[in-house]
Design a protein around this motif. Structure first.
Motif, PDB file in Angstrom:
ATOM      1  N   SER A 284      -6.880   1.472   1.196  1.00 10.91           N
ATOM      2  CA  SER A 284      -5.800   2.077   1.970  1.00 10.91           C
ATOM      3  C   SER A 284      -5.788   3.582   1.831  1.00 10.91           C
ATOM      4  N   TRP A 285      -5.239   4.248   2.843  1.00 11.06           N
ATOM      5  CA  TRP A 285      -4.972   5.684   2.761  1.00 11.06           C
ATOM      6  C   TRP A 285      -4.009   5.993   1.621  1.00 11.06           C
ATOM      7  N   MET A 286      -3.157   5.030   1.238  1.00 18.66           N
ATOM      8  CA  MET A 286      -2.101   5.280   0.268  1.00 18.66           C
ATOM      9  C   MET A 286      -2.546   5.021  -1.168  1.00 18.66           C
ATOM     10  N   ASN A 287      -3.769   4.610  -1.371  1.00 19.32           N
ATOM     11  CA  ASN A 287      -4.314   4.457  -2.715  1.00 19.32           C
ATOM     12  C   ASN A 287      -4.969   5.767  -3.140  1.00 19.32           C
ATOM     13  N   TYR A 288      -5.235   5.911  -4.412  1.00 21.63           N
ATOM     14  CA  TYR A 288      -6.002   7.058  -4.917  1.00 21.63           C
ATOM     15  C   TYR A 288      -7.447   6.614  -5.115  1.00 21.63           C
TER      16      TYR A 288
END
Length: 718
Positions: A342-346
């Protein structure tokens, strides 16, 4: 996105199909052949004209199955008000020769709302036929409830293949190069992911959200006179975003702003920050080019992720590993969310759900430039307040959090120990500060990211109020840190920070006398969640009329925001500064006046950059004389007017003394500046600070000494 000769609808379907093909689901989504072409946004009115509805039909299978949602607005004369939203999460879809029918149970956000709905879209082709390029026909939606089988009916027309449309404004400071696009074919990518030129708008278009550029285009923000480092502090970012938000009415609206800035004033590298103020929540964010700038493919790819990531926060998307702290809580993905592609993971946090591998290289090997199905469902179908800018603050709701999220683990083998410390008793209106300590218990040491402040993405703090309600501390600014910060913490060593938790984006958190309970939780790089023991503190009621007045001045919403940013000279916070000044002028001998002097004196030590509503950068000169006079009374043992000052915590005292040294240097008092720095370690030693901590403080003092403003040939301080 790359240029294409296909229609927007066909392009959207192709992008969605590519996302499905690379998401590696174990089972295909439940869809009906020949119906996905009706997906998109519709708008219409009730038969009697009293209500309007924005309807979203989602049959493309990207989120795992069909879904319908809508926002309902009541119309009265020339005014329109939001009534609520409803969602049909598991409908039955049938395609016929003349229409598509979607029906099922619905969940509404307003009391006594509908329980069922039927949607029919006319003018479609027979099931199994190729999807048409022309827009679908009109849609009719009919709601039902236990009281009546066929209730309210709306007639709607097709509006867009995108489920939501947002005005996107991006401003860039002078000499900084903003991200434009990234060619996904330049570096390895997951098998089946198409090669294309991807922009920020294209990434959100894939999610079904249209970003339209603001009228007039992007602005360039001049930074002449901003100082050689061009760093932006919390106070300056807060002012920039408040001023930007002031260009619009203080209402919900689909409008978001991104500032491409130079550097963030923080010792650790920060990629981006999101601003979240109650009433104007999630309307803006910033990215910092000192960390993400670069022209090569890896840099451009990382810039794209950072831009989309920060804007994702503005849509109320949390990090992959903290979705369970949202309201309502969302389930975590594989490896406590670390397995989300996801875009929201690092990237550095990623742990592959299947096939092994972890870290940045594995993330880019598996990441198909997409949100997860659950995130897509939020972007497309979440109730209006939970996603629109200016709606519910970050995380949803009014700050409430499930207490179970802060319960200690049944078994904790993380090798880490988290501790919060506060004073046992505070006066009403006195700023509540939590000292945070993270220590290792594993003899081999534990890998940690030394981010202990609630503004960062590792630490969360929950407060149980006297009423029993548990709220999550929600800072005004949310920082996303750089990946190269992991270190090994060994036994005998600890990481410390302090955080003002007396107010957050909602205002004062300890605004009534009584007993409060505070707990923290830290998320380690391996996904372990470490919870601190509960800390109890009591807010005493005011004992005198002066206590009452000083407390009233210090628990105001704007004063709370000033405490969070350690002061600000922004015009938008003038009433908060006036309240602090009244404490100093009218109640200067009161013990709590120390805090007013700290917050007034701290920002005055250096120039203040204010990005105005007209997109001009005004640089207010430093006021070192004023700053030094205020801060001397903060750190002096005798306090103001011979009274004992309120006791600052050790970290805040260190900050105040370092700021005083800078103020003295700016006013040409180099010997005084040096003497203040020389006194920091002995002062903290007298307070019982441990030797190992003092050694680190001593190193920081020398760093601060080297950074003191110097006198140039004209006698000015730079």
């Amino acid at each position: 996105m790359a240029e294409s000769t296909t229609t927007p609808r066909a392009s959207a379907r192709a992008d969605a199909a590519s996302d499905v093909s690379t998401s590696r689901r174990s089972t295909p989504p439940a869809t009906v052949v020949g119906t996905s072409h009706v997906s998109g946004r519709y708008r219409g009115s009730r038969d009697d004209g009293a209500d309007v509805v924005e309807l979203r039909i989602d049959l493309d299978g990207v989120i795992g199955g069909p879904r319908v949602s809508a926002d309902v607005f009541a119309v009265a004369g020339a005014t329109t008000r939001y009534t609520g939203s409803f969602v049909m999460a598991d409908p039955v879809v049938t395609g016929t020769a003349s229409s598509v029918r979607i029906e099922g149970a619905v969940r509404a956000t307003w009391p006594a709302g509908p329980t069922g709905a039927r949607v029919e879209v006319a003018g479609t082709e027979p099931s199994g036929a190729p999807a048409p390029t022309a827009p679908p026909g009109p849609a009719t939606i009919r709601l039902s409830s236990p009281a009546e089988s066929a209730g309210t009916t709306w007639s709607c027309e097709f509006v867009s293949a995108r489920y939501r449309t947002v005005v996107y404004e991006q401003d860039t400071v002078t000499d900084q190069e903003p991200f434009v696009s990234y060619d996904t074919g330049l570096l390895p990518r997951p098998e089946g992911t198409p090669q294309r030129v991807l922009t920020v708008a294209g990434a959100f278009a894939d999610a079904g959200v249209e970003l339209t550029p603001v009228a007039g285009g992007a602005d360039v923000v001049p930074v002449s006179g901003a100082g050689p480092d061009r760093q932006w502090g919390d106070d300056e970012l807060h002012a920039a975003m408040v001023n930007h938000a002031s260009r619009f009415a203080d209402v919900r609206q689909w409008s978001v702003w991104l500032l491409v800035a130079t550097a963030y004033d923080h010792p650790s590298p920060v990629r981006g920050i999101m601003f979240d103020q109650a009433g104007r929540g999630r309307q803006g964010c910033a990215v910092f080019n000192d960390v993400i700038a670069g022209s090569g493919p890896k840099a451009r790819r990382a810039q794209l992720r950072t831009y989309v990531h920060e804007l994702g926060h503005c849509f109320n998307l949390r990090h992959s590993w903290e979705k369970n702290l949202a309201l309502p809580p969302a389930p975590l993905g594989p490896h406590s969310g670390r397995g989300d592609r996801s875009w929201m993971n690092y990237p550095q946090e990623y742990r592959a759900a299947t096939g092994g591998g972890s870290g940045t290289e594995a993330y880019w090997r598996d990441f198909a430039f997409a949100f997860t199905p659950a995130e897509l469902a939020h972007l497309r179908h979440a109730p209006l307040h939970d996603v629109i800018m200016g709606g519910n603050p970050f995380g949803g709701g009014a700050g409430d959090v499930d207490p179970a999220a802060f319960e200690a683990a049944e078994r904790d083998e993380s090798g880490l120990e988290l501790e919060l410390r506060t004073r046992a008793t505070y006066s009403w209106g006195e700023p509540v500060v939590a000292e945070i300590k993270l220590a290792a218990t594993d003899p081999a040491g534990v890998a940690v990211v030394p981010s202990l402040h609630p503004k960062d993405d590792r630490m969360s703090i929950a407060v149980r109020r006297p009423s029993g309600r548990v709220v999550l501390h929600r800072p005004l600014l949310r920082r996303c840190t750089h990946e190269a910060r992991t270190r090994r913490l060994r036994p005998g060593l600890a990481i410390y920070d302090s955080a003002y938790i007396g107010a957050d984006s909602f205002g004062a958190s300890f605004d009534e006398p009584g007993e409060y309970r505070v707990r923290g939780r830290y998320t380690a790089p391996d996904g372990s969640v470490v919870v601190s023991p509960e800390v109890r503190l009591r807010i005493r009621p005011p004992m005198t009329e002066e206590d009452q007045r000083v407390g009233e001045l210090l628990v105001g919403t704007q004063t709370g925001w000033l405490f969070q940013t350690l002061g600000s000279r922004a015009a938008a916070l003038q009433s908060g500064n006036d309240a602090l000044q009244e404490v100093i002028d009218e109640h200067g001998a009161h013990p709590l006046a120390t805090y007013a002097r700290l917050v007034r004196g701290f920002p005055a030590r250096r120039p203040f950059k204010e990005l105005t509503t007209e997109r001009q950068l005004t640089v207010h000169p430093a006021r070192p004389e004023e700053s030094a006079a205020l801060l001397r009374e903060v750190v002096a043992p005798s306090g103001a007017a011979g009274t004992a000052p309120a006791r600052l915590d050790n970290i805040s005292l260190n900050q105040a003394m370092t700021a005083l040294a800078e103020a003295e240097a700016r006013r040409g008092r180099d010997e005084r500046a040096g003497a203040v720095l020389d006194a920091i370690v002995p002062t903290l030693r007298s307070r019982g600070v441990r030797t190992r901590v003092l050694e680190r403080v001593a190193r920081d003092v020398e760093t601060s000494r080297a950074a003191l403003p110097a006198t140039d040939r004209r006698g000015d301080r730079s």
